[in-house]
Design a protein around this motif. Sequence first.
Motif, PDB file in Angstrom:
ATOM      1  N   SER A 293      14.645   8.089 -26.956  1.00 12.12           N
ATOM      2  CA  SER A 293      15.448   6.998 -26.385  1.00 12.12           C
ATOM      3  C   SER A 293      16.007   7.358 -25.015  1.00 12.12           C
ATOM      4  CB  SER A 293      16.604   6.652 -27.329  1.00 12.12           C
ATOM      5  OG  SER A 293      16.132   6.147 -28.555  1.00 12.12           O
ATOM      6  N   LEU A 294      15.810   8.604 -24.587  1.00 10.74           N
ATOM      7  CA  LEU A 294      16.425   9.089 -23.349  1.00 10.74           C
ATOM      8  C   LEU A 294      15.879   8.345 -22.128  1.00 10.74           C
ATOM      9  CD1 LEU A 294      18.534  11.292 -22.674  1.00 10.74           C
ATOM     10  CD2 LEU A 294      16.619  12.786 -22.053  1.00 10.74           C
ATOM     11  N   LYS A 295      16.799   7.857 -21.303  1.00  6.21           N
ATOM     12  CA  LYS A 295      16.424   7.156 -20.073  1.00  6.21           C
ATOM     13  C   LYS A 295      16.887   7.898 -18.819  1.00  6.21           C
ATOM     14  CE  LYS A 295      16.328   2.488 -22.046  1.00  6.21           C
ATOM     15  NZ  LYS A 295      16.861   1.105 -21.933  1.00  6.21           N
ATOM     16  N   ILE A 296      17.994   8.644 -18.940  1.00  4.93           N
ATOM     17  CA  ILE A 296      18.549   9.343 -17.767  1.00  4.93           C
ATOM     18  C   ILE A 296      18.753  10.809 -18.116  1.00  4.93           C
ATOM     19  CG2 ILE A 296      20.458   9.458 -16.121  1.00  4.93           C
ATOM     20  CD1 ILE A 296      21.029   6.501 -16.742  1.00  4.93           C
ATOM     21  N   LEU A 297      18.120  11.689 -17.359  1.00  7.27           N
ATOM     22  CA  LEU A 297      18.272  13.133 -17.540  1.00  7.27           C
ATOM     23  C   LEU A 297      18.695  13.736 -16.208  1.00  7.27           C
ATOM     24  CD1 LEU A 297      18.034  15.745 -19.137  1.00  7.27           C
ATOM     25  CD2 LEU A 297      15.567  15.751 -18.653  1.00  7.27           C
ATOM     26  N   THR A 298      19.919  14.272 -16.169  1.00 11.21           N
ATOM     27  CA  THR A 298      20.463  14.821 -14.929  1.00 11.21           C
ATOM     28  C   THR A 298      20.585  16.336 -15.051  1.00 11.21           C
ATOM     29  OG1 THR A 298      21.740  12.784 -14.596  1.00 11.21           O
ATOM     30  CG2 THR A 298      22.363  14.703 -13.277  1.00 11.21           C
ATOM     31  N   LEU A 299      19.843  17.042 -14.198  1.00  3.61           N
ATOM     32  CA  LEU A 299      19.839  18.506 -14.178  1.00  3.61           C
ATOM     33  C   LEU A 299      20.204  19.047 -12.801  1.00  3.61           C
ATOM     34  CD1 LEU A 299      16.492  18.864 -16.136  1.00  3.61           C
ATOM     35  CD2 LEU A 299      18.751  19.469 -17.033  1.00  3.61           C
ATOM     36  N   ILE A 315       8.848  12.206 -23.387  1.00  6.33           N
ATOM     37  CA  ILE A 315      10.009  11.296 -23.298  1.00  6.33           C
ATOM     38  C   ILE A 315       9.541  10.023 -22.599  1.00  6.33           C
ATOM     39  CG2 ILE A 315      12.460  11.125 -22.721  1.00  6.33           C
ATOM     40  CD1 ILE A 315      12.517  14.113 -22.245  1.00  6.33           C
ATOM     41  N   LYS A 316       8.835   9.191 -23.312  1.00  8.32           N
ATOM     42  CA  LYS A 316       8.142   8.043 -22.720  1.00  8.32           C
ATOM     43  C   LYS A 316       9.068   7.064 -22.017  1.00  8.32           C
ATOM     44  CE  LYS A 316       4.176   9.377 -24.513  1.00  8.32           C
ATOM     45  NZ  LYS A 316       3.078   9.904 -23.674  1.00  8.32           N
ATOM     46  N   GLY A 317      10.301   6.986 -22.487  1.00  8.77           N
ATOM     47  CA  GLY A 317      11.204   5.981 -21.919  1.00  8.77           C
ATOM     48  C   GLY A 317      12.010   6.459 -20.727  1.00  8.77           C
ATOM     49  N   LEU A 318      11.801   7.703 -20.280  1.00  7.40           N
ATOM     50  CA  LEU A 318      12.605   8.269 -19.198  1.00  7.40           C
ATOM     51  C   LEU A 318      12.446   7.453 -17.916  1.00  7.40           C
ATOM     52  CD1 LEU A 318      14.518  10.708 -18.887  1.00  7.40           C
ATOM     53  CD2 LEU A 318      12.612  11.953 -17.837  1.00  7.40           C
ATOM     54  N   GLU A 319      13.595   7.046 -17.333  1.00  2.00           N
ATOM     55  CA  GLU A 319      13.594   6.230 -16.125  1.00  2.00           C
ATOM     56  C   GLU A 319      14.122   6.987 -14.912  1.00  2.00           C
ATOM     57  OE1 GLU A 319      15.866   2.765 -17.035  1.00  2.00           O
ATOM     58  OE2 GLU A 319      14.447   2.028 -18.548  1.00  2.00           O
ATOM     59  N   LYS A 320      15.000   7.954 -15.142  1.00  2.00           N
ATOM     60  CA  LYS A 320      15.583   8.703 -14.026  1.00  2.00           C
ATOM     61  C   LYS A 320      15.629  10.179 -14.366  1.00  2.00           C
ATOM     62  CE  LYS A 320      19.695   9.088 -11.082  1.00  2.00           C
ATOM     63  NZ  LYS A 320      21.042   8.542 -10.769  1.00  2.00           N
ATOM     64  N   LEU A 321      15.059  10.995 -13.494  1.00  2.00           N
ATOM     65  CA  LEU A 321      15.057  12.442 -13.662  1.00  2.00           C
ATOM     66  C   LEU A 321      15.554  13.075 -12.372  1.00  2.00           C
ATOM     67  CD1 LEU A 321      14.333  15.073 -15.146  1.00  2.00           C
ATOM     68  CD2 LEU A 321      11.979  14.804 -14.293  1.00  2.00           C
ATOM     69  N   SER A 334       2.476  17.129 -17.674  1.00  2.00           N
ATOM     70  CA  SER A 334       2.743  15.963 -18.524  1.00  2.00           C
ATOM     71  C   SER A 334       3.620  14.921 -17.863  1.00  2.00           C
ATOM     72  CB  SER A 334       3.390  16.411 -19.840  1.00  2.00           C
ATOM     73  OG  SER A 334       4.670  16.982 -19.602  1.00  2.00           O
ATOM     74  N   ILE A 335       4.128  15.218 -16.686  1.00  2.00           N
ATOM     75  CA  ILE A 335       5.024  14.263 -16.012  1.00  2.00           C
ATOM     76  C   ILE A 335       4.286  12.965 -15.685  1.00  2.00           C
ATOM     77  CG2 ILE A 335       4.632  14.975 -13.613  1.00  2.00           C
ATOM     78  CD1 ILE A 335       7.701  14.767 -13.239  1.00  2.00           C
ATOM     79  N   VAL A 336       2.948  13.037 -15.612  1.00  2.00           N
ATOM     80  CA  VAL A 336       2.170  11.829 -15.292  1.00  2.00           C
ATOM     81  C   VAL A 336       2.253  10.795 -16.412  1.00  2.00           C
ATOM     82  CG1 VAL A 336       0.580  13.111 -13.827  1.00  2.00           C
ATOM     83  CG2 VAL A 336       0.037  12.804 -16.250  1.00  2.00           C
ATOM     84  N   TYR A 337       2.712  11.214 -17.581  1.00  2.00           N
ATOM     85  CA  TYR A 337       2.819  10.292 -18.708  1.00  2.00           C
ATOM     86  C   TYR A 337       4.143   9.530 -18.721  1.00  2.00           C
ATOM     87  CZ  TYR A 337      -1.197  12.902 -20.397  1.00  2.00           C
ATOM     88  OH  TYR A 337      -2.431  13.500 -20.502  1.00  2.00           O
ATOM     89  N   LEU A 338       5.000   9.840 -17.773  1.00  2.00           N
ATOM     90  CA  LEU A 338       6.299   9.151 -17.706  1.00  2.00           C
ATOM     91  C   LEU A 338       6.115   7.833 -16.949  1.00  2.00           C
ATOM     92  CD1 LEU A 338       8.669  12.186 -16.918  1.00  2.00           C
ATOM     93  CD2 LEU A 338       8.143  11.157 -19.143  1.00  2.00           C
ATOM     94  N   LYS A 339       5.508   6.882 -17.611  1.00  2.00           N
ATOM     95  CA  LYS A 339       5.137   5.616 -16.972  1.00  2.00           C
ATOM     96  C   LYS A 339       6.349   4.775 -16.577  1.00  2.00           C
ATOM     97  CE  LYS A 339       0.765   6.512 -17.623  1.00  2.00           C
ATOM     98  NZ  LYS A 339      -0.097   6.896 -16.484  1.00  2.00           N
ATOM     99  N   ASN A 340       7.505   5.010 -17.214  1.00  2.00           N
ATOM    100  CA  ASN A 340       8.707   4.223 -16.908  1.00  2.00           C
ATOM    101  C   ASN A 340       9.606   4.887 -15.870  1.00  2.00           C
ATOM    102  OD1 ASN A 340       8.327   2.001 -18.785  1.00  2.00           O
ATOM    103  ND2 ASN A 340       8.675   3.491 -20.420  1.00  2.00           N
ATOM    104  N   LEU A 341       9.188   6.052 -15.369  1.00  2.00           N
ATOM    105  CA  LEU A 341      10.020   6.789 -14.422  1.00  2.00           C
ATOM    106  C   LEU A 341      10.157   6.012 -13.113  1.00  2.00           C
ATOM    107  CD1 LEU A 341      11.526   9.522 -14.322  1.00  2.00           C
ATOM    108  CD2 LEU A 341       9.552  10.453 -13.094  1.00  2.00           C
ATOM    109  N   GLU A 342      11.413   5.711 -12.737  1.00  2.00           N
ATOM    110  CA  GLU A 342      11.699   4.960 -11.519  1.00  2.00           C
ATOM    111  C   GLU A 342      12.290   5.850 -10.430  1.00  2.00           C
ATOM    112  OE1 GLU A 342      14.323   1.867 -12.731  1.00  2.00           O
ATOM    113  OE2 GLU A 342      12.816   0.814 -13.947  1.00  2.00           O
ATOM    114  N   VAL A 343      13.042   6.877 -10.842  1.00  2.00           N
ATOM    115  CA  VAL A 343      13.697   7.760  -9.875  1.00  2.00           C
ATOM    116  C   VAL A 343      13.399   9.209 -10.232  1.00  2.00           C
ATOM    117  CG1 VAL A 343      15.882   8.517  -8.866  1.00  2.00           C
ATOM    118  CG2 VAL A 343      15.558   6.115  -9.483  1.00  2.00           C
TER     119      VAL A 343
END
Length: 360
Positions: A293-299, A315-321, A334-343
């Motif tokens: 369910s993770l959408k925002i991951l701040t590191l 993490i298919k639903g990730l939108e912001k990393l 595997s980052i290429v599979y983050l189809k919902n990544l916006e940022v």
Amino acid sequence: MGQEIIRRESPIEPGRRSRLWIYEDVIHVLKNNNGTKIVEGIMLNIPIQKVEHLSAEAFSKMKNLRLLKINSEKLPEDFINGSMQLPKDLIRGKVQLPQGLIYLSNELHLLEWHGYHLKCIPTNFQLNKLVELRMHCSGIKQLWNGKMNLDKLRLIDLSDSQNLIEMPDLSGAPKLKQLIFRHCTRLYKIHTSLGDLKQLIRLDLNGCKCLKSLPHKISLEALEIFDLGGCSRLKKFPEIFGNMSCLSKLCLSETAIKDLPLSVEHLIGLIELDLRDCKNISTLSNACCHLMSLKILTLSGCSKLDELPENLGNIKGLEKLDVSGTAITGLPLSIVYLKNLEVLSLRGCVGLSSKSFKSS
């Protein structure tokens, strides 16, 4: 019209009205100790630079008082913007109780007192009807000793209470929904009864710089927001025990934790995970990659973090990393599979090269 109806309850003596909110009326009643059992609600806003001294018996005759709010008026915009200077000891209005306070009504449902300067609330004050307790910037050192009957209590907010050293026994408050101790910089002890709060929705300990540890295990099944940001001495996050699927936001920014427990994967409803400026984290647990369910991951600012998990793409639903300011030298394929990544923020990642972006 409502205010006029209240005024007509006693045109001459405000202490015989059910509600008091006009500054002059409230001060008249409290300073002359001529309140009565008719008074049910008091709202007092202290003007800036004003100090009012009350006797210990100021509330002793108001046996049916159900609402008490004592606050300071807001600072002017010019002061907030830095273009206006006020004496530091008189910036905000306040109420002083030179002889302490001997009584508060046992009928109180809401108690809100900004700048309450005493170390505790009256020992003979029964809290069993209290629903909300808000005491920002208080001088309270300890709320109460032992177990109290707090069946109706829903909220405790002691933000910016610099003298508070420990969280009280909350086993008598099973319906508590919000527990807020923001910037209680001396708070170091968390009572084990915290784990009994099955209806707790928000737990906010942001800025509690002396807090070193939490209960070893937590199982707060209704919890939605858990904020430990700025707890700079906290080295370990507790094990997740049982169902905590409601948790949507977990903030651990600026803590001293080195890693997250494997049980973090049980936070299946987590939407936002904030690990900003966690200087001791060198690796990110693979358990985080099970948070679907993770959408925002701040590191950002995790200066020792030199790689991301290979299965980050799970993490298919990730939108912001945000990994800006980290020591990573590459991105997982595997980052290429983050189809919902916006940022995707990589600012300040000096170890990255163009090869890092080549996919398989």
